[in-house]
Design a protein around this motif. Structure first.
Motif, PDB file in Angstrom:
ATOM      1  N   ARG A  45      22.940 146.084 166.492  1.00  0.00           N
ATOM      2  CA  ARG A  45      23.098 146.698 167.717  1.00  0.00           C
ATOM      3  C   ARG A  45      22.300 147.820 167.484  1.00  0.00           C
ATOM      4  O   ARG A  45      21.611 148.094 168.851  1.00  0.00           O
TER       5      ARG A  45
ATOM      6  N   PRO B 277      17.572 146.215 167.405  1.00  0.00           N
ATOM      7  CA  PRO B 277      17.477 144.873 168.130  1.00  0.00           C
ATOM      8  C   PRO B 277      16.197 144.272 167.727  1.00  0.00           C
ATOM      9  O   PRO B 277      16.025 142.932 167.526  1.00  0.00           O
TER      10      PRO B 277
ATOM     11  N   ASP C  85      22.601 138.232 171.251  1.00  0.00           N
ATOM     12  CA  ASP C  85      22.740 139.442 172.168  1.00  0.00           C
ATOM     13  C   ASP C  85      23.923 139.725 172.685  1.00  0.00           C
ATOM     14  O   ASP C  85      24.764 140.936 172.483  1.00  0.00           O
TER      15      ASP C  85
ATOM     16  N   ASP D 245      25.686 143.371 171.340  1.00  0.00           N
ATOM     17  CA  ASP D 245      25.578 144.206 172.650  1.00  0.00           C
ATOM     18  C   ASP D 245      27.124 144.099 173.288  1.00  0.00           C
ATOM     19  O   ASP D 245      27.388 145.196 173.981  1.00  0.00           O
TER      20      ASP D 245
ATOM     21  N   ASP E 209      33.264 148.838 174.288  1.00  0.00           N
ATOM     22  CA  ASP E 209      32.339 149.997 173.697  1.00  0.00           C
ATOM     23  C   ASP E 209      33.307 151.229 174.619  1.00  0.00           C
ATOM     24  O   ASP E 209      32.506 151.799 175.806  1.00  0.00           O
TER      25      ASP E 209
ATOM     26  N   ALA F 202      27.497 145.810 177.304  1.00  0.00           N
ATOM     27  CA  ALA F 202      26.154 145.136 177.614  1.00  0.00           C
ATOM     28  C   ALA F 202      26.241 143.662 177.219  1.00  0.00           C
ATOM     29  O   ALA F 202      26.882 143.291 176.292  1.00  0.00           O
TER      30      ALA F 202
END
Length: 407
Positions: A257, A260, A356, A360, A391, A398
């Protein structure tokens, strides 16, 4: 002959790898009476050599262990060169790195849509509700399926896969025939209304000529039938394995995270460590000797890619995930030779976008129940209950490259 090993029912991934580790050390070319009887090649060198030699080892008799093809010939997997060549020549340009790169925005949108319900609920079955679904839509997009056919594939593809996993031959035949009907419908639609051959796989097959003649109708249908499901199972299993690993190693989740740029290396190492196939098959055309074992013509060989990719003779500390592995390019996750996976670029894109989403898309993944494991020929979870922690610090989640409000 006495069996060298057995394939126990309900075998999980860790048990399989323990067996292969033992076999690589004491009996690298091993015979079992399970699943109709076959030889398992467990070392990297043997698997790579046989996979690359289609003149001596054919895929035309049996292409996976256990044998599951009962309903017709399906190029290109079921053929060797030169018979295979025109089918690969039609499909390869549509799966090139350049072509696949153009699909990236659509793949990200599809993955984001599949991910959103899980993060909104705070969890679910990572395989059944996420990684079993988005590859169907990706292939539907790549094949230019209309909404009705894509919806039918969303039902029929997993039904066939479940029949294979249960080794239910009657269900395999029945579900495969449904997929054949879909393939015929799609071929008929492209005959009536062709698409540009450089934009549509079915139109590309129909436009192909060999010595001035079109490809045989039933072989075109068989190819479309193969393509409809070939790219569904492996991404489902791989994403399940990746999610399980991140749940067990939260420090890696945090590292990927925060950095990337490390994710492409992570995808390759995940492919090596959790290769989703253990039973792609070849059949020797004549008597051979492998690893000191005499094998008769016609006896099936399982190319155990998942074992080869943890071969201690090739990969240092092979059971450990390492982002800095210097020889990662030697992994065999996509095979070798004439049957190297035509969809490797698309598979890498799907895994990168899914990673991803996992990294994320939430602050933490936690296992929330027992995984359910694939039998031969795949290896890995086909069901993985997880909890997903949003989060809270950032107030956002994300999702596959976009930022959406946290649940």
């Amino acid at each position: 002959m006495p069996a060298d090993f057995d394939v126990p029912p309900g075998e999980d991934a860790d048990a399989a790898h323990r067996t292969w580790t033992q076999l690589r050390a004491r009996c690298p070319v091993a015979h079992t009476d399970a699943l109709g009887g076959f030889w398992a090649l467990t070392r990297h060198a043997d698997v790579a050599r046989v996979a690359a030699d289609h003149t001596r080892y054919t895929t035309t008799v049996q292409n996976v262990v256990p044998k599951v093809a009962f309903t017709g010939r399906r190029p290109p997997l079921h053929l060797d060169p030169p018979d295979q060549t025109p089918y690969r020549a039609a499909l390869n340009p549509l799966l090139s790195a350049e072509r696949v790169a153009r699909l990236a925005p659509a793949v990200r949108a599809i993955v984001a849509e599949a991910w959103a319900p899980l993060i909104a609920r705070g969890g679910g079955d990572l395989c059944g509700e996420f990684s079993a679904r988005f590859p169907v839509r990706v292939f539907g997009h790549w094949m230019n399926l209309d909404g009705a056919l894509e919806a039918q594939l969303m039902q029929s593809g997993p039904a066939f896969i479940q029949a294979v996993q249960a080794f239910d031959t009657d269900a395999m035949r029945g579900t495969s025939l449904v997929l054949y009907d879909m393939a015929r419908t799609l071929v008929a639609a492209r005959r009536a209304d062709p698409r540009p051959a450089d934009e549509d796989p079915v139109s590309a097959l129909l436009a192909t000529r060999v010595d001035g003649q079109p490809l045989p109708d039933e072989m075109v249908v068989g190819t479309v039938r193969q393509v409809l499901v070939v790219g569904i199972v492996a991404p489902m299993v791989m994403v399940g394995s990746i999610g399980r690993h991140l749940a067990q190693h939260p420090e890696l989740h945090d590292q990927l995270r925060a950095q990337p740029a490390l994710r492409p290396a992570a995808v390759e190492e995940f492919l090596r460590l959790y290769t989703p196939y253990r039973g792609f098959a070849r059949t020797p055309r004549s008597d051979v000797e492998l690893g000191g074992r005499p094998i008769r013509a016609g006896e099936p060989l399982a190319l155990t890619y998942a074992s080869a990719n943890r071969d201690e003779a090739v990969f240092d500390d092979p059971h450990t995930f390492r982002l800095d592995r210097p020889n990662i390019g030697e992994h065999l996750a996509f095979g070798r030779g004439a049957h190297y996976c035509a969809g490797a670029h698309l598979a890498r894109l799907e895994l990168a976008v899914a990673l991803d989403a996992l990294v994320d898309g939430c602050a933490r993944i936690t296992l929330d129940g027992e995984a359910r494991w694939c039998p031969y020929p795949e290896i890995g979870p086909y069901a993985l209950p997880v909890r997903l922690q949003a989060d809270a610090a950032r107030g956002t989640v994300a999702t596959a490259g976009t930022v959406t409000p946290a649940a």
